[in-house]
Design a protein around this motif. Structure first.
Motif, PDB file in Angstrom:
ATOM      1  N   PRO A 142       0.825  -1.221   0.000  1.00 21.96           N
ATOM      2  CA  PRO A 142       0.000   0.000   0.000  1.00 21.96           C
ATOM      3  C   PRO A 142       0.858   1.269   0.000  1.00 21.96           C
ATOM      4  O   PRO A 142       0.760   2.106   0.899  1.00 21.96           O
ATOM      5  N   THR A 143       1.708   1.425  -1.010  1.00 19.40           N
ATOM      6  CA  THR A 143       2.640   2.548  -1.033  1.00 19.40           C
ATOM      7  C   THR A 143       1.935   3.898  -1.082  1.00 19.40           C
ATOM      8  O   THR A 143       2.473   4.885  -0.586  1.00 19.40           O
ATOM      9  N   ASP A 144       0.729   3.930  -1.619  1.00 19.96           N
ATOM     10  CA  ASP A 144      -0.015   5.193  -1.659  1.00 19.96           C
ATOM     11  C   ASP A 144      -0.443   5.653  -0.266  1.00 19.96           C
ATOM     12  O   ASP A 144      -0.748   6.824  -0.059  1.00 19.96           O
ATOM     13  N   LYS A 145      -0.432   4.756   0.701  1.00 19.85           N
ATOM     14  CA  LYS A 145      -0.816   5.099   2.073  1.00 19.85           C
ATOM     15  C   LYS A 145       0.396   5.373   2.957  1.00 19.85           C
ATOM     16  O   LYS A 145       0.252   5.686   4.134  1.00 19.85           O
ATOM     17  N   LEU A 146       1.583   5.233   2.417  1.00 21.23           N
ATOM     18  CA  LEU A 146       2.799   5.455   3.185  1.00 21.23           C
ATOM     19  C   LEU A 146       3.282   6.883   2.943  1.00 21.23           C
ATOM     20  O   LEU A 146       3.993   7.165   1.986  1.00 21.23           O
ATOM     21  N   LYS A 147       2.876   7.764   3.842  1.00 22.49           N
ATOM     22  CA  LYS A 147       3.191   9.194   3.685  1.00 22.49           C
ATOM     23  C   LYS A 147       4.199   9.692   4.710  1.00 22.49           C
ATOM     24  O   LYS A 147       4.792  10.751   4.522  1.00 22.49           O
ATOM     25  N   THR A 148       4.351   8.969   5.817  1.00 21.85           N
ATOM     26  CA  THR A 148       5.233   9.401   6.893  1.00 21.85           C
ATOM     27  C   THR A 148       6.058   8.217   7.398  1.00 21.85           C
ATOM     28  O   THR A 148       5.758   7.061   7.083  1.00 21.85           O
ATOM     29  N   GLN A 149       7.051   8.523   8.214  1.00 23.97           N
ATOM     30  CA  GLN A 149       7.836   7.465   8.834  1.00 23.97           C
ATOM     31  C   GLN A 149       6.935   6.560   9.668  1.00 23.97           C
ATOM     32  O   GLN A 149       7.073   5.334   9.640  1.00 23.97           O
ATOM     33  N   ALA A 150       5.980   7.139  10.385  1.00 22.89           N
ATOM     34  CA  ALA A 150       5.062   6.346  11.210  1.00 22.89           C
ATOM     35  C   ALA A 150       4.231   5.398  10.350  1.00 22.89           C
ATOM     36  O   ALA A 150       3.967   4.264  10.751  1.00 22.89           O
ATOM     37  N   ASP A 151       3.827   5.841   9.160  1.00 25.92           N
ATOM     38  CA  ASP A 151       3.073   4.966   8.256  1.00 25.92           C
ATOM     39  C   ASP A 151       3.906   3.746   7.858  1.00 25.92           C
ATOM     40  O   ASP A 151       3.410   2.615   7.840  1.00 25.92           O
ATOM     41  N   VAL A 152       5.168   3.984   7.531  1.00 25.64           N
ATOM     42  CA  VAL A 152       6.053   2.889   7.130  1.00 25.64           C
ATOM     43  C   VAL A 152       6.261   1.935   8.300  1.00 25.64           C
ATOM     44  O   VAL A 152       6.197   0.710   8.141  1.00 25.64           O
ATOM     45  N   LEU A 153       6.492   2.490   9.492  1.00 23.30           N
ATOM     46  CA  LEU A 153       6.690   1.654  10.668  1.00 23.30           C
ATOM     47  C   LEU A 153       5.432   0.842  10.992  1.00 23.30           C
ATOM     48  O   LEU A 153       5.528  -0.327  11.359  1.00 23.30           O
ATOM     49  N   SER A 154       4.269   1.455  10.860  1.00 18.72           N
ATOM     50  CA  SER A 154       3.011   0.734  11.117  1.00 18.72           C
ATOM     51  C   SER A 154       2.817  -0.404  10.121  1.00 18.72           C
ATOM     52  O   SER A 154       2.384  -1.500  10.496  1.00 18.72           O
ATOM     53  N   PHE A 155       3.136  -0.141   8.875  1.00 14.41           N
ATOM     54  CA  PHE A 155       3.034  -1.183   7.850  1.00 14.41           C
ATOM     55  C   PHE A 155       3.972  -2.340   8.173  1.00 14.41           C
ATOM     56  O   PHE A 155       3.573  -3.509   8.172  1.00 14.41           O
ATOM     57  N   ALA A 156       5.225  -2.018   8.498  1.00 11.27           N
ATOM     58  CA  ALA A 156       6.202  -3.059   8.825  1.00 11.27           C
ATOM     59  C   ALA A 156       5.789  -3.822  10.080  1.00 11.27           C
ATOM     60  O   ALA A 156       5.883  -5.055  10.129  1.00 11.27           O
ATOM     61  N   ALA A 157       5.291  -3.111  11.075  1.00 14.99           N
ATOM     62  CA  ALA A 157       4.846  -3.768  12.312  1.00 14.99           C
ATOM     63  C   ALA A 157       3.690  -4.721  12.031  1.00 14.99           C
ATOM     64  O   ALA A 157       3.636  -5.825  12.593  1.00 14.99           O
ATOM     65  N   GLY A 158       2.784  -4.335  11.148  1.00 13.46           N
ATOM     66  CA  GLY A 158       1.668  -5.210  10.782  1.00 13.46           C
ATOM     67  C   GLY A 158       2.146  -6.485  10.105  1.00 13.46           C
ATOM     68  O   GLY A 158       1.645  -7.582  10.395  1.00 13.46           O
ATOM     69  N   LEU A 159       3.133  -6.357   9.226  1.00 15.11           N
ATOM     70  CA  LEU A 159       3.682  -7.548   8.564  1.00 15.11           C
ATOM     71  C   LEU A 159       4.409  -8.451   9.563  1.00 15.11           C
ATOM     72  O   LEU A 159       4.267  -9.673   9.517  1.00 15.11           O
ATOM     73  N   GLU A 160       5.161  -7.837  10.468  1.00 15.69           N
ATOM     74  CA  GLU A 160       5.881  -8.633  11.472  1.00 15.69           C
ATOM     75  C   GLU A 160       4.892  -9.332  12.408  1.00 15.69           C
ATOM     76  O   GLU A 160       5.072 -10.495  12.749  1.00 15.69           O
ATOM     77  N   ARG A 161       3.849  -8.638  12.794  1.00 15.53           N
ATOM     78  CA  ARG A 161       2.826  -9.235  13.672  1.00 15.53           C
ATOM     79  C   ARG A 161       2.156 -10.415  12.966  1.00 15.53           C
ATOM     80  O   ARG A 161       1.887 -11.459  13.564  1.00 15.53           O
ATOM     81  N   GLY A 162       1.906 -10.267  11.677  1.00 15.02           N
ATOM     82  CA  GLY A 162       1.321 -11.362  10.906  1.00 15.02           C
ATOM     83  C   GLY A 162       2.240 -12.565  10.836  1.00 15.02           C
ATOM     84  O   GLY A 162       1.795 -13.712  10.947  1.00 15.02           O
ATOM     85  N   ALA A 163       3.542 -12.318  10.703  1.00 15.88           N
ATOM     86  CA  ALA A 163       4.513 -13.418  10.659  1.00 15.88           C
ATOM     87  C   ALA A 163       4.559 -14.143  12.002  1.00 15.88           C
ATOM     88  O   ALA A 163       4.577 -15.373  12.054  1.00 15.88           O
ATOM     89  N   VAL A 164       4.555 -13.370  13.085  1.00 17.78           N
ATOM     90  CA  VAL A 164       4.555 -13.977  14.422  1.00 17.78           C
ATOM     91  C   VAL A 164       3.324 -14.849  14.594  1.00 17.78           C
ATOM     92  O   VAL A 164       3.398 -15.994  15.046  1.00 17.78           O
ATOM     93  N   SER A 165       2.195 -14.328  14.215  1.00 19.34           N
ATOM     94  CA  SER A 165       0.940 -15.053  14.359  1.00 19.34           C
ATOM     95  C   SER A 165       0.939 -16.339  13.538  1.00 19.34           C
ATOM     96  O   SER A 165       0.479 -17.389  14.007  1.00 19.34           O
ATOM     97  N   ALA A 166       1.478 -16.275  12.332  1.00 21.52           N
ATOM     98  CA  ALA A 166       1.516 -17.463  11.474  1.00 21.52           C
ATOM     99  C   ALA A 166       2.402 -18.548  12.064  1.00 21.52           C
ATOM    100  O   ALA A 166       1.999 -19.712  12.157  1.00 21.52           O
ATOM    101  N   TYR A 167       3.601 -18.165  12.468  1.00 18.12           N
ATOM    102  CA  TYR A 167       4.494 -19.158  13.064  1.00 18.12           C
ATOM    103  C   TYR A 167       3.937 -19.677  14.385  1.00 18.12           C
ATOM    104  O   TYR A 167       4.026 -20.863  14.686  1.00 18.12           O
ATOM    105  N   LEU A 168       3.347 -18.798  15.162  1.00 20.40           N
ATOM    106  CA  LEU A 168       2.768 -19.192  16.446  1.00 20.40           C
ATOM    107  C   LEU A 168       1.652 -20.212  16.250  1.00 20.40           C
ATOM    108  O   LEU A 168       1.506 -21.151  17.036  1.00 20.40           O
ATOM    109  N   GLY A 169       0.870 -20.067  15.200  1.00 22.45           N
ATOM    110  CA  GLY A 169      -0.199 -21.007  14.914  1.00 22.45           C
ATOM    111  C   GLY A 169       0.300 -22.397  14.558  1.00 22.45           C
ATOM    112  O   GLY A 169      -0.398 -23.394  14.763  1.00 22.45           O
TER     113      GLY A 169
END
Length: 195
Positions: free
Chosen positions: A125-152
């Motif tokens: 969603p590069t069109d939604k990445l306007k600030t450093q916080a947006d990029v960090l939130s996107f990365a955090a969401g992907l990392e959280r998804g990876a944790v959840s997948a492996y945890l499952g």
């Protein structure tokens, strides 16, 4: 208490579903032992589970997710939105994902398979990445998804040692998620349990 709405929560759930659906089974004891760097244990387990094709499919699903993470961090680092030391952190995390991908690809080859390759294009969603916080939130969401997948996947293993080896794989992802949350000014460990 006001509930926080995470705009990337749909990505978190999608990542877990995509990983689990793409794998359609758990890794064999042999594959987990190889990923954990325990070839002697892999040799012991080899005769107990002879489903290398399934293992290759599962490992390639995980490899695909790691390749996507590498690409996502490249987008973030190249966006011009990240300032030092956050930029250095993104590059470091990308390096971790590269190491994960190398290990997964090596394990696929050891099982006689062909490792998955990176896509030419990912729909971030590069069109939604306007600030450093947006990029960090996107990365955090992907990392959280990876944790959840492996945890499952961890509870699906029969042996304690194998479950432990699989759990160690997700440890790095959990640290990434916590550090990214802290960089955003959020509680890095918001709950006592992950779900």
């Amino acid at each position: 208490m006001i509930a926080r709405i995470n705009p990337f929560s749909a990505l978190e759930g999608l990542s877990r579903r995509r990983f689990l659906a793409g794998s359609s089974a758990t890794l064999s004891a042999t594959a987990v032992a190889l990923m954990a760097g325990r070839p002697a244990l892999a040799a012991e387990q080899g005769g107990k589970h002879d489903d290398a094709e399934s293992d290759v499919r599962i490992l390639n699903t995980a490899l695909g997710a790691e390749l996507e993470a590498i690409a996502a961090y490249a987008v973030g680092a190249g966006s011009g939105l990240l300032q030092k030391p956050v930029l250095d952190l993104a590059v470091q995390f990308q390096g971790h994902h590269k190491e994960h991908a190398e290990l997964l690809a090596k394990t696929v080859r050891k099982l006689g398979g062909t490792p998955a390759e990176a896509r030419e294009h990912y729909a971030f969603p590069t069109d939604k990445l306007k600030t450093q916080a947006d990029v960090l939130s996107f990365a955090a969401g992907l990392e959280r998804g990876a944790v959840s997948a492996y945890l499952g996947a961890v509870p699906l293993f029969r042996g304690r040692e194998l479950a432990s080896a699989a759990a160690s794989i997700l440890g790095d992802e959990a640290m990434h998620w916590a550090i990214l949350r802290q960089a955003l000014g959020h509680d890095p460990v918001p709950a006592a349990f992950m779900s």
